[in-house]
Design an enzyme around this catalytic site. Structure first.
Site, PDB file in Angstrom:
ATOM      1  CG  ASP A   1       0.083  -5.266   4.258  1.00 28.85           C
ATOM      2  OD1 ASP A   1      -0.554  -4.736   3.340  1.00 28.85           O
ATOM      3  OD2 ASP A   1      -0.469  -5.812   5.232  1.00 28.85           O
ATOM      4  CG  ASP A   2       0.245  -0.984   5.125  1.00 27.66           C
ATOM      5  OD1 ASP A   2      -0.165  -0.107   4.346  1.00 27.66           O
ATOM      6  OD2 ASP A   2      -0.390  -2.030   5.360  1.00 27.66           O
TER       7      ASP A   2
ATOM      8  CG  HIS B   1      -1.745  -1.229   1.348  1.00 25.68           C
ATOM      9  ND1 HIS B   1      -3.050  -1.280   0.913  1.00 25.68           N
ATOM     10  CD2 HIS B   1      -1.465  -2.471   1.826  1.00 25.68           C
ATOM     11  CE1 HIS B   1      -3.545  -2.493   1.128  1.00 25.68           C
ATOM     12  NE2 HIS B   1      -2.601  -3.235   1.674  1.00 25.68           N
TER      13      HIS B   1
ATOM     14  CG  HIS C   1      -6.351  -6.819   1.516  1.00 29.79           C
ATOM     15  ND1 HIS C   1      -6.034  -6.234   0.323  1.00 29.79           N
ATOM     16  CD2 HIS C   1      -5.374  -6.434   2.393  1.00 29.79           C
ATOM     17  CE1 HIS C   1      -4.918  -5.526   0.471  1.00 29.79           C
ATOM     18  NE2 HIS C   1      -4.495  -5.627   1.721  1.00 29.79           N
TER      19      HIS C   1
ATOM     20  CD  GLU D   1      -4.698  -8.065   7.129  1.00 23.50           C
ATOM     21  OE1 GLU D   1      -5.602  -7.479   6.493  1.00 23.50           O
ATOM     22  OE2 GLU D   1      -3.650  -7.477   7.520  1.00 23.50           O
TER      23      GLU D   1
HETATM   24  N1  HPA Z   1      -5.181  -4.852   5.470  1.00 26.05           N
HETATM   25  C1  HPA Z   1      -6.299  -4.246   5.070  1.00 26.05           C
HETATM   26  N2  HPA Z   1      -6.303  -3.006   4.607  1.00 26.05           N
HETATM   27  C2  HPA Z   1      -5.153  -2.343   4.541  1.00 26.05           C
HETATM   28  C3  HPA Z   1      -3.976  -2.921   4.937  1.00 26.05           C
HETATM   29  C4  HPA Z   1      -3.983  -4.248   5.432  1.00 26.05           C
HETATM   30  O1  HPA Z   1      -2.960  -4.838   5.824  1.00 26.05           O
HETATM   31  N3  HPA Z   1      -3.012  -1.989   4.743  1.00 26.05           N
HETATM   32  C5  HPA Z   1      -3.593  -0.901   4.241  1.00 26.05           C
HETATM   33  N4  HPA Z   1      -4.896  -1.111   4.113  1.00 26.05           N
HETATM   34 ZN    ZN Z   2      -2.605  -5.080   2.557  1.00 25.57          ZN
END
Ligand code: HPA
Ligand code: ZN
Length: 336
Positions: free
Chosen positions: A279-280, A20, A198, A201
């Site tokens: 991811d971030d 992201h 997604h 998770e």
């Molecule tokens: N999960 C869901 N949404 C998100 C994530 C994540 O890890 N990172 C940024 N938006």
């Molecule tokens: Zn993500």
């Protein structure tokens, strides 16, 4: 081989498929943009920001992540944020990235769609010219908002669709199943876009089934909880579905309690087409290389496992066949 694990990973040709771009905004850059744009921030120092990055679940993180994105005001901000990420990727030996952005996070605070899209596309172009990194842009719909808002976003994106490779689905998972977005995913497919979501998770295996059967996705982002369902696991193996797994994110958001308990190795052993991603990275403590190195150490991954992850990152990408074949040949040459 005598070279270190770190050196082997750094030299391994690889792509990042789950990133992201707003999650690559480092606290230093957040302050720089905040000052430049005269945006008030609820923090007084970089250290204070970092101290706030202790999350116990996805929502904890999202609250602070959306707040951080508030400093992004101009095309220049988006371009500089993207270039900072691509420099990190380049330093880690990454050659290609398919990056998510969240247009609704920006349009809902009054920025036109063009600011984020044009800024990011400029950064992607600059990365290709200056670093030789190729990339694709993926527009994510925020699943905590309704499907009409996602439809409006797809409509706003219409003039950019020739420069956007696909759509994704992110934000708060539990309570917002893929089924909520079946229409907008169908409309996206009709426009020639690739589809990601997604799923699994924090959400249950049922959400992964829905992403496959109702959204007809080309990739599952995360997918950890699919392992709880044997029939689902078999389906993912048989269809060669790519999972974009994010080990350090899973650790920070307590999807796993210890990196040594991370399912990545099990996924590979089951024949799942798993990839390793960040991811971030500004929030979760590591970019692509760090995700590879720390996971390889925690799970005792073999060089063959690392080569498989690298190959999966290209065969699971939205690059054309010729480019994929080129990267696979380069990985084989490197591994030999
Ligand atoms: N999960 C869901 N949404 C998100 C994530 C994540 O890890 N990172 C940024 N938006
Ligand atoms: Zn993500």
């Amino acid at each position: 081989m005598t070279d270190t694990l770190e050196a082997f990973i750094a030299g391994l040709p690889k792509a990042e498929l789950h990133l992201h771009i707003e999650g690559s905004l480092e606290p230093e850059q957040m302050f720089e943009f905040g000052r430049r744009n005269r945006v008030d921030m609820p923090f007084n120092s970089v250290e204070e920001v970092r101290a706030a990055y202790a999350f116990s679940n996805l929502q904890d993180f999202l609250d602070i992540y959306y707040q951080g994105a508030g400093v992004l005001q101009t095309e220049r901000d988006f371009q500089e944020m993207a270039m900072a990420y691509f420099r990190r990727l380049h330093a880690d030996g990454g050659l290609h990235a398919e990056i998510f952005f969240d247009p609704q996070t920006h349009t809902d605070r009054g920025l036109p769609f063009s600011i984020a899209a044009d800024g990011l596309l400029a950064g992607m172009k600059q990365a290709e010219t200056e670093l030789g990194i190729t990339s694709g842009l993926i527009l994510c719909f925020l699943r905590h908002l309704d499907e009409d808002a996602a439809m409006a976003t797809l409509k706003a994106a219409e003039p950019w669709l020739d420069r956007i490779v696909g759509v994704g689905l992110d934000s708060s998972e539990v309570g917002h199943p893929p089924s909520k977005f079946a229409r907008v995913f169908k409309a996206s497919k009709e426009r020639g876009l690739a589809l990601c979501a997604h799923a699994g998770e924090e959400g249950p295996p049922a959400y992964v089934w829905e992403a496959l059967d109702l959204l007809k996705v080309d990739r599952i982002d995360h997918g950890n909880r699919a392992l709880e369902d044997e029939a689902l696991t078999q389906r993912l193996v048989a269809s060669g579905m790519t999972l974009t797994v994010c080990p350090l994110s899973n650790l920070k958001l307590r999807v796993v309690e210890d990196l040594r308990a991370h399912p990545l190795k099990r996924m590979l052993d089951l024949g799942l087409k798993a990839t390793c991603n960040s991811d971030d990275p500004a929030y979760f403590g590591g970019y692509l290389g760090e995700n590879f190195v720390r996971t390889a150490k925690a799970l005792d991954l073999s060089r063959a496992d690392l080569v498989t992850l690298a190959k999966n990152s290209f065969t699971g990408s939205f690059l054309d066949e010729e480019r994929v074949a080129h990267h696979l040949t380069a990985i084989d040459a490197y591994a030999a």
